[in-house]
Design an enzyme around this catalytic site. Structure first.
Site, short mmCIF file in Angstrom:
data_model
loop_
_atom_site.label_atom_id
_atom_site.label_comp_id
_atom_site.label_asym_id
_atom_site.label_seq_id
_atom_site.Cartn_x
_atom_site.Cartn_y
_atom_site.Cartn_z
N GLU A 1 60.08 67.54 -24.80
CA GLU A 1 60.64 68.95 -25.20
C GLU A 1 59.54 69.93 -26.06
O GLU A 1 59.64 71.24 -25.99
CB GLU A 1 61.73 68.55 -26.30
CG GLU A 1 62.99 68.03 -25.67
CD GLU A 1 63.78 69.15 -24.91
OE1 GLU A 1 63.56 70.23 -25.20
OE2 GLU A 1 64.12 68.86 -23.90
N GLY A 2 58.52 69.19 -26.39
CA GLY A 2 57.20 70.25 -27.04
C GLY A 2 56.76 70.99 -25.97
O GLY A 2 56.79 72.23 -26.18
N HIS A 3 56.31 70.52 -24.58
CA HIS A 3 55.73 71.09 -23.64
C HIS A 3 56.91 72.22 -23.13
O HIS A 3 56.45 73.59 -23.01
CB HIS A 3 55.33 70.24 -22.64
CG HIS A 3 54.49 69.23 -22.80
ND1 HIS A 3 54.79 67.95 -22.81
CD2 HIS A 3 53.19 69.44 -23.07
CE1 HIS A 3 53.78 67.34 -23.11
NE2 HIS A 3 52.69 68.11 -23.15
N LYS B 1 51.16 71.62 -32.94
CA LYS B 1 51.08 70.04 -33.15
C LYS B 1 49.42 69.87 -33.12
O LYS B 1 48.98 69.25 -33.94
CB LYS B 1 51.62 69.39 -32.27
CG LYS B 1 51.16 68.14 -32.31
CD LYS B 1 52.08 67.03 -31.49
CE LYS B 1 51.62 65.75 -31.36
NZ LYS B 1 50.48 65.59 -30.15
N LEU C 1 55.67 65.55 -19.46
CA LEU C 1 56.28 66.63 -20.28
C LEU C 1 57.29 66.25 -20.96
O LEU C 1 58.15 65.11 -20.77
CB LEU C 1 56.88 67.59 -19.18
CG LEU C 1 55.87 68.30 -18.32
CD1 LEU C 1 56.44 69.63 -17.70
CD2 LEU C 1 54.67 68.95 -19.26
P1 AMP Z 1 49.03 68.14 -24.10
O1 AMP Z 1 49.82 67.78 -23.02
O2 AMP Z 1 49.39 66.77 -25.04
O3 AMP Z 1 47.67 68.39 -23.96
O4 AMP Z 1 49.81 69.29 -24.74
C1 AMP Z 1 49.81 70.41 -24.07
C2 AMP Z 1 50.46 71.51 -25.15
O5 AMP Z 1 51.81 71.09 -25.60
C3 AMP Z 1 49.69 71.63 -26.22
O6 AMP Z 1 49.28 73.10 -26.49
C4 AMP Z 1 50.19 71.00 -27.25
O7 AMP Z 1 49.73 71.41 -28.47
C5 AMP Z 1 51.71 71.12 -26.92
N1 AMP Z 1 52.49 70.12 -27.63
C6 AMP Z 1 52.42 68.80 -27.37
N2 AMP Z 1 53.25 68.19 -28.42
C7 AMP Z 1 54.11 69.34 -28.81
C8 AMP Z 1 55.18 69.26 -29.72
N3 AMP Z 1 55.69 68.19 -30.20
N4 AMP Z 1 55.48 70.34 -30.34
C9 AMP Z 1 54.98 71.66 -29.78
N5 AMP Z 1 54.05 71.54 -28.94
C10 AMP Z 1 53.45 70.48 -28.33
#
Ligand code: AMP
Length: 282
Positions: A35-37, A149, A33
């Site tokens: 900051e995006g998550h 993203k 995880l």
């Molecule tokens: P992931 O763990 O990469 O599968 O991402 C899980 C969720 O977090 C997905 O909906 C991604 O689009 C979102 N996410 C990943 N990186 C970012 C970011 N930098 N900003 C916003 N949301 C993000």
């Protein structure tokens, strides 16, 4: 905060919360995880009574030779971060729990999954829609939060929810970036210092597109050409695609109009990075 590894346990938790009339927000992630998550989890926290985050490195969305084995798995740290933003429960199943012996059912969204990232990653979105459908059935959320993203992923999931009449609101959340513009990503950890220095080229190319659009340019080919030229000036970057498409249908746009998605995928060292901007035009 609760941590569940079993489908039956999280289902029981959800059942009890629903019996109390509580709304459920789901944030699906693969963990590691950042900051995006966390921004997705904070969004869910603001809008829902109960926030459940799933942490599952989903094998069915990785192709042969991709980074399934290397993908970072740091559940303890993730649990601390999730708890810190008010997540009520984490669902972190094993691959066998999600895909037990004899598992045979897949969800496929056609058309829009074959463009952009779908070209380089055949089968990727089938894995995504399958696991997200399973998570939706297990958690039965009122709202589910996804980052912009992964713009194509968002469009595909929206399509699936509409096509399959799922009673779930999918909520898009803005891209969270590092100070130098690089979109936060669990895969940024694959970059060595030189590669990390090269990574802002994606955002710079998007900002160039933005400037051209702001200045009135509406010819997609001209914008793509300028972006590609800029990226080619970075020796560590190799372009997978630079595309300008309709934000909902993902059809190529020749003249920019409506919901415009400027998206790119660029390989830098071992990482394939993606980024995008969306602009609403007359
Ligand atoms: P992931 O763990 O990469 O599968 O991402 C899980 C969720 O977090 C997905 O909906 C991604 O689009 C979102 N996410 C990943 N990186 C970012 C970011 N930098 N900003 C916003 N949301 C993000």
């Amino acid at each position: 905060m609760e941590i569940f590894n079993k489908v039956a346990d999280v289902k029981e938790y959800v059942k009890a919360k629903k019996a109390q009339g509580k709304s459920i927000g789901l944030v699906p992630t693969m963990g590691a995880l950042h900051e995006g998550h966390l921004s997705l989890m904070k969004g869910a926290r603001r809008e829902c009574d109960v926030v459940i985050a799933s942490i599952f490195v989903n094998p069915t969305q990785f192709g042969p030779g991709e980074d399934y084995d290397e993908y970072p798995r740091i559940l303890e740290r993730d649990a601390d971060l999730a708890e810190g933003v008010g997540v009520d429960a984490i669902f972190a199943p094993s691959a066998d729990e999600m895909y037990p012996h004899g598992y045979s059912t897949y969800v496929t969204v056609e058309g829009i999954t074959e463009k952009l990232c779908g070209k380089a990653r055949p089968g990727h979105f089938r894995g995504v829609t399958t696991v997200v459908s399973k998570l939706f059935n297990i958690v039965r959320p009122d709202k589910a939060y996804f980052g912009q993203k992964d713009a194509q992923q968002f469009a595909v999931i929206k399509r699936m929810v509409e096509d399959l009449n799922m009673d779930i609101e999918v909520v898009p959340m803005p891209i969270i970036r590092e100070a130098d513009g690089v979109a936060k990503s669990s895969r940024n950890s694959y970059l060595n210092p030189q590669e990390r220095n090269a990574a802002p080229i994606l955002h710079r190319a998007l900002m160039l597109a933005d400037e051209m659009i702001e200045a009135g340019q509406r010819d997609a080919a001209k914008i793509i050409e300028a972006m590609e030229e800029l990226i080619k000036g970075e020796p560590l970057a190799s372009i997978d695609y630079v595309s300008i498409v309709d934000g909902d249908t993902l059809e190529d746009l020749h003249a920019l109009k409506g919901k415009v998605l400027v998206a790119l995928a660029v390989k830098i060292g071992p990482a394939r990075l993606i980024d995008n901007i969306i602009r609403e035009l007359e």
